[in-house]
Design an enzyme around this catalytic site. Structure first.
Site, PDB file in Angstrom:
ATOM      1  N   ASN A   9       0.868  -1.178   0.000  1.00 20.17           N
ATOM      2  CA  ASN A   9       0.000   0.000   0.000  1.00 20.17           C
ATOM      3  C   ASN A   9       0.906   1.230   0.000  1.00 20.17           C
ATOM      4  O   ASN A   9       1.522   1.543   1.009  1.00 20.17           O
ATOM      5  CB  ASN A   9      -0.896  -0.020   1.252  1.00 20.17           C
ATOM      6  CG  ASN A   9      -1.703   1.263   1.379  1.00 20.17           C
ATOM      7  OD1 ASN A   9      -1.801   2.041   0.428  1.00 20.17           O
ATOM      8  ND2 ASN A   9      -2.272   1.491   2.555  1.00 20.17           N
ATOM      9  N   LYS A  11       0.040   4.259  -0.244  1.00 18.87           N
ATOM     10  CA  LYS A  11      -0.606   5.441   0.347  1.00 18.87           C
ATOM     11  C   LYS A  11      -0.432   6.671  -0.560  1.00 18.87           C
ATOM     12  O   LYS A  11      -0.485   6.531  -1.763  1.00 18.87           O
ATOM     13  CB  LYS A  11      -0.057   5.703   1.748  1.00 18.87           C
ATOM     14  CG  LYS A  11      -0.069   4.461   2.623  1.00 18.87           C
ATOM     15  CD  LYS A  11       0.260   4.769   4.054  1.00 18.87           C
ATOM     16  CE  LYS A  11       0.433   3.487   4.829  1.00 18.87           C
ATOM     17  NZ  LYS A  11      -0.081   3.595   6.189  1.00 18.87           N
ATOM     18  N   HIS A  95      -9.754   0.821   4.253  1.00 23.28           N
ATOM     19  CA  HIS A  95      -8.491   1.010   4.985  1.00 23.28           C
ATOM     20  C   HIS A  95      -8.744   1.974   6.146  1.00 23.28           C
ATOM     21  O   HIS A  95      -9.523   2.926   6.023  1.00 23.28           O
ATOM     22  CB  HIS A  95      -7.419   1.559   4.043  1.00 23.28           C
ATOM     23  CG  HIS A  95      -6.057   1.565   4.661  1.00 23.28           C
ATOM     24  ND1 HIS A  95      -5.660   2.527   5.567  1.00 23.28           N
ATOM     25  CD2 HIS A  95      -5.013   0.718   4.534  1.00 23.28           C
ATOM     26  CE1 HIS A  95      -4.422   2.265   5.955  1.00 23.28           C
ATOM     27  NE2 HIS A  95      -4.005   1.178   5.349  1.00 23.28           N
ATOM     28  N   GLU A  97      -7.163   4.379   7.296  1.00 19.74           N
ATOM     29  CA  GLU A  97      -6.926   5.797   7.003  1.00 19.74           C
ATOM     30  C   GLU A  97      -8.112   6.387   6.239  1.00 19.74           C
ATOM     31  O   GLU A  97      -8.401   7.584   6.359  1.00 19.74           O
ATOM     32  CB  GLU A  97      -5.600   5.965   6.247  1.00 19.74           C
ATOM     33  CG  GLU A  97      -4.420   5.757   7.194  1.00 19.74           C
ATOM     34  CD  GLU A  97      -3.115   5.364   6.541  1.00 19.74           C
ATOM     35  OE1 GLU A  97      -3.044   5.351   5.288  1.00 19.74           O
ATOM     36  OE2 GLU A  97      -2.166   5.035   7.270  1.00 19.74           O
ATOM     37  N   GLU A 167      -5.805  -5.253  10.083  1.00 24.24           N
ATOM     38  CA  GLU A 167      -4.856  -4.164  10.320  1.00 24.24           C
ATOM     39  C   GLU A 167      -5.227  -3.439  11.610  1.00 24.24           C
ATOM     40  O   GLU A 167      -6.025  -2.488  11.583  1.00 24.24           O
ATOM     41  CB  GLU A 167      -4.903  -3.183   9.138  1.00 24.24           C
ATOM     42  CG  GLU A 167      -4.471  -3.793   7.816  1.00 24.24           C
ATOM     43  CD  GLU A 167      -3.807  -2.764   6.937  1.00 24.24           C
ATOM     44  OE1 GLU A 167      -2.669  -2.999   6.527  1.00 24.24           O
ATOM     45  OE2 GLU A 167      -4.405  -1.710   6.682  1.00 24.24           O
ATOM     46  N   GLY A 173       1.796   2.093  10.788  1.00 22.56           N
ATOM     47  CA  GLY A 173       2.736   3.203  10.718  1.00 22.56           C
ATOM     48  C   GLY A 173       3.359   3.573  12.052  1.00 22.56           C
ATOM     49  O   GLY A 173       3.964   4.637  12.184  1.00 22.56           O
ATOM     50  N   SER A 213       2.972  -2.275  10.408  1.00 21.69           N
ATOM     51  CA  SER A 213       4.401  -2.281  10.731  1.00 21.69           C
ATOM     52  C   SER A 213       5.102  -3.588  10.357  1.00 21.69           C
ATOM     53  O   SER A 213       6.009  -4.038  11.076  1.00 21.69           O
ATOM     54  CB  SER A 213       4.612  -1.935  12.209  1.00 21.69           C
ATOM     55  OG  SER A 213       4.125  -0.628  12.478  1.00 21.69           O
TER      56      SER A 213
HETATM   57  C1  PEP Z   1      -0.990   0.071   5.761  1.00 20.71           C
HETATM   58  O1  PEP Z   1      -1.057   1.263   5.512  1.00 20.71           O
HETATM   59  O2  PEP Z   1      -1.827  -0.722   5.272  1.00 20.71           O
HETATM   60  C2  PEP Z   1       0.083  -0.392   6.626  1.00 20.71           C
HETATM   61  C3  PEP Z   1       0.036  -1.612   7.080  1.00 20.71           C
HETATM   62  O3  PEP Z   1       1.071   0.514   6.937  1.00 20.71           O
HETATM   63  P1  PEP Z   1       2.471   0.223   7.688  1.00 20.71           P
HETATM   64  O4  PEP Z   1       3.016  -1.062   7.104  1.00 20.71           O
HETATM   65  O5  PEP Z   1       3.313   1.394   7.373  1.00 20.71           O
HETATM   66  O6  PEP Z   1       2.154   0.046   9.132  1.00 20.71           O
END
Ligand code: PEP
Length: 252
Positions: A9, A11, A95, A97, A167, A173, A213
């Site tokens: 992803n 973003k 997602h 976000e 998630e 993040g 992460s």
């Molecule tokens: C994501 O945005 O789906 C995600 C898992 O981000 P990160 O790996 O940076 O935590």
């Protein structure tokens, strides 16, 4: 039975030029890769370029979001028909976000999932609890609710078509990855809820990815868990080397 999927992803990162520079370095390294499915979700302005550059490769390109309607007066939105028309084959839905900053609700996730299935787009439905809900002992209730609403009214044979990403919001993040055990428990809850709505056979063929992460040095332990079928990777997917290491370590 469930082929692992490793998804990036991106973003709101990478111009078309930067996306193509990534692929120039990345694609030759996965030419003969078969151990997992690889998907990349670039920003909308890069999507068409990434679709063209990955055509005929083992990499699937998808959108980070879409509307559920085919057209209408919705400034800034992109429809499933529009994604289909440029050769897009996958889409992220719900997602965190999008839920936080664009106020997407569980009902919208449900409408988007139905639209994705109608248009043969591989849907990756994202679910996950916040830190406060986990602390309050509500993880199971949140996950069951999110999955139940997402699947409400979904009919037909979804075997192998549905992908869900667990998630936890507190892990995205932040560098605070869920432990393999925490993730596996959450995936088992999600799989159980899928079975309640779509049946055991479909639930067993549904891939559930972990996201939050994920890094080259933690992916193997996560993937060792029986309920974890892949990873959705944000920050660590932005550099070809680190995303390649995740892909390699995930199935080593
Ligand atoms: C994501 O945005 O789906 C995600 C898992 O981000 P990160 O790996 O940076 O935590």
């Amino acid at each position: 039975m469930r082929k692992p999927m490793i998804a990036a992803n991106w973003k709101m990162y990478k111009t078309p030029k930067e996306s193509l520079a990534f692929l120039d370095e990345f694609l030759p390294q996965v030419e003969s890769h078969t151990a997992s499915e690889i998907a990349i979700f670039p920003t909308m302005s890069s999507l068409g370029y990434v679709i063209e550059a990955t055509r005929g490769t083992c990499v699937t390109a998808g959108a980070q979001t879409m509307h559920w309607l085919n057209e209408g007066p919705y400034t800034g939105q992109t429809s499933p028909t529009m994604l289909e028309s440029i050769g897009c084959t996958a889409v992220l839905i719900g997602h965190s976000e999008r839920r936080i900053y664009a106020h997407e609700t569980d009902d919208m996730v449900n409408l988007k999932l139905k639209a994705a299935l109608d248009h043969d787009l591989i849907p990756i439905v994202c679910v996950g609890e916040t830190f406060d809900k986990r602390e309050a002992g509500l993880t199971e209730a949140v996950l069951r609710w999110q999955v139940a609403v997402a699947l409400n009214g979904i009919q037909g044979d979804l075997c192998g078509k549905l992908v869900i990403a667990y998630e936890p919001v507190w892990a995205i993040g932040t560098g605070s990855v869920a432990t393999p055990r925490q993730a596996n428990e959450a995936h088992a809850i999600i799989r159980h809820e899928v079975a309640v709505h779509l049946g055991q056979r479909c639930s067993q063929s549904t891939r559930i990815l972990y996201g939050g992460s994920v890094k080259p040095d933690n992916v193997a332990n996560l993937m060792a868990e029986p309920e974890i079928d892949g990873a959705l990777v944000g920050g660590a997917s932005l550099q070809p080397r680190s995303f390649l290491d995740i892909i390699r370590n995930a199935t080593a």
